[in-house]
Structure formats: structure tokens, C-alpha cells
Design a protein around this motif. Structure first.
Motif, PDB file in Angstrom:
ATOM      1  N   ASP A  75       0.850  -1.197   0.000  1.00  0.00           N
ATOM      2  CA  ASP A  75       0.000   0.000   0.000  1.00  0.00           C
ATOM      3  C   ASP A  75       0.879   1.238   0.000  1.00  0.00           C
ATOM      4  O   ASP A  75       1.876   1.318   0.727  1.00  0.00           O
ATOM      5  CB  ASP A  75      -0.913   0.028   1.232  1.00  0.00           C
ATOM      6  N   ASP A  76       0.533   2.203  -0.812  1.00  0.00           N
ATOM      7  CA  ASP A  76       1.254   3.468  -0.886  1.00  0.00           C
ATOM      8  C   ASP A  76       0.961   4.300   0.365  1.00  0.00           C
ATOM      9  O   ASP A  76      -0.202   4.441   0.752  1.00  0.00           O
ATOM     10  CB  ASP A  76       0.822   4.226  -2.142  1.00  0.00           C
ATOM     11  N   LYS A  77       2.004   4.838   0.972  1.00  0.00           N
ATOM     12  CA  LYS A  77       1.818   5.568   2.229  1.00  0.00           C
ATOM     13  C   LYS A  77       0.996   6.840   2.051  1.00  0.00           C
ATOM     14  O   LYS A  77       0.286   7.245   2.968  1.00  0.00           O
ATOM     15  CB  LYS A  77       3.162   5.846   2.885  1.00  0.00           C
ATOM     16  N   ARG A  78       1.045   7.444   0.887  1.00  0.00           N
ATOM     17  CA  ARG A  78       0.179   8.610   0.662  1.00  0.00           C
ATOM     18  C   ARG A  78      -1.285   8.192   0.675  1.00  0.00           C
ATOM     19  O   ARG A  78      -2.138   8.905   1.206  1.00  0.00           O
ATOM     20  CB  ARG A  78       0.514   9.271  -0.666  1.00  0.00           C
ATOM     21  N   ASP A  79      -1.572   7.034   0.077  1.00  0.00           N
ATOM     22  CA  ASP A  79      -2.942   6.526   0.084  1.00  0.00           C
ATOM     23  C   ASP A  79      -3.367   6.154   1.505  1.00  0.00           C
ATOM     24  O   ASP A  79      -4.502   6.419   1.906  1.00  0.00           O
ATOM     25  CB  ASP A  79      -3.078   5.316  -0.831  1.00  0.00           C
ATOM     26  N   ARG A 117      -3.950  13.598  -1.637  1.00  0.00           N
ATOM     27  CA  ARG A 117      -2.847  12.653  -1.436  1.00  0.00           C
ATOM     28  C   ARG A 117      -1.543  13.167  -2.016  1.00  0.00           C
ATOM     29  O   ARG A 117      -0.480  12.814  -1.569  1.00  0.00           O
ATOM     30  CB  ARG A 117      -3.197  11.267  -1.972  1.00  0.00           C
ATOM     31  N   GLU A 118      -1.609  14.043  -3.001  1.00  0.00           N
ATOM     32  CA  GLU A 118      -0.391  14.586  -3.608  1.00  0.00           C
ATOM     33  C   GLU A 118       0.327  15.559  -2.680  1.00  0.00           C
ATOM     34  O   GLU A 118       1.508  15.815  -2.839  1.00  0.00           O
ATOM     35  CB  GLU A 118      -0.716  15.264  -4.941  1.00  0.00           C
TER      36      GLU A 118
END
Length: 133
Positions: A75-79, A117-118
Motif C-alpha cells: 500500500d502506498d503511504k500517501r494513500d 494525497r499529492e
């Protein structure tokens, strides 16, 4: 996929010393941090939320909420950051609505907030201690 395991309201304060009939221009201030424990696919978030009057009337709501989440490998940490915020923010809205409704003023329903998220900056893990204990 981010899964909320639990949350705890650490602190809450409410001040309403504004004069009756005062027109309040409320603004929200949000600080949200997530500490990752990668070895356990777990993270702890800390949300500081504040409602103040931009006209400096003596009205303020402050709270600090801590929550624990599980996430999956890859899982992407930003997500994770954005999804975890989306899962606990409805509790913040309900708490603020309830406390204002019980205080003798019209119940305040703060607007829904979505994180971009960006704009999320991910740093290295800080602590493996659970703040829910």
C-alpha cells in the motif's frame, strides 16, 4: 486497504464566551500525522483539529484524536495517509456536532474535508509504541 482498528479522543476543549447574537466566522485548522510501523503493517495517526472564530470572538473547539490502522504490504503511504484520515474524520464531525448541540447553541456540523494525497509528505517511522493504551 486501510482498516481502522480503533480510535481514542485524547483531549477536547470547548470555549463559548461570545456574546449572544454574535456573528461568528468559523474556520477550521487541521494537523494530521501518521507514524508507520512497517514491520507490523500498522500505523498510528494523530489528528489535531481546531475550530476558531476568525473575528477573534472567544469561541474555540480543540480536540486531539489518536487512531490505529492496519494496512497491506505494498500500500502506498500517501494513500494510507489520506484513507486513514477519511475514516476518522466522520467521528470528529460527530463529536463537534454533539458537543455544540449539548452546549445550548445550534449544533455545528463542520464540512467534510478530503486530503489531497499529492500534498502528503511521508517521513521515516518515529515510534513503535501504541498511543491507544
Amino acid at each position: 486497504m486501510v482498516e481502522l482498528k480503533g480510535y481514542k479522543l485524547n483531549t477536547i476543549s470547548f470555549e463559548n464566551k461570545a456574546e449572544n447574537g454574535a456573528q461568528l466566522q468559523l474556520q477550521n485548522k487541521i494537523q494530521y500525522n501518521v507514524n508507520y510501523i512497517d514491520s507490523e503493517n500498522r500505523c498510528i495517526s494523530v489528528l489535531n483539529f481546531r475550530v476558531i472564530d476568525s473575528n477573534l470572538n472567544p469561541f474555540e473547539i480543540k480536540l486531539e484524536m489518536v487512531a490505529e490502522f492496519l494496512y497491506e504490504d505494498g500500500d502506498d503511504k500517501r494513500d494510507i495517509h489520506a484513507d486513514s484520515f477519511d475514516q476518522i474524520f466522520p467521528f470528529v464531525r460527530q463529536i463537534i456536532n454533539s458537543i455544540t448541540a449539548m452546549s445550548g447553541i445550534p449544533a455545528l456540523m463542520i464540512p467534510i474535508v478530503k486530503l489531497d494525497r499529492e500534498s502528503v509528505a511521508v517521513n521515516t517511522p518515529q515510534s513503535e509504541e501504541s498511543q491507544l493504551n
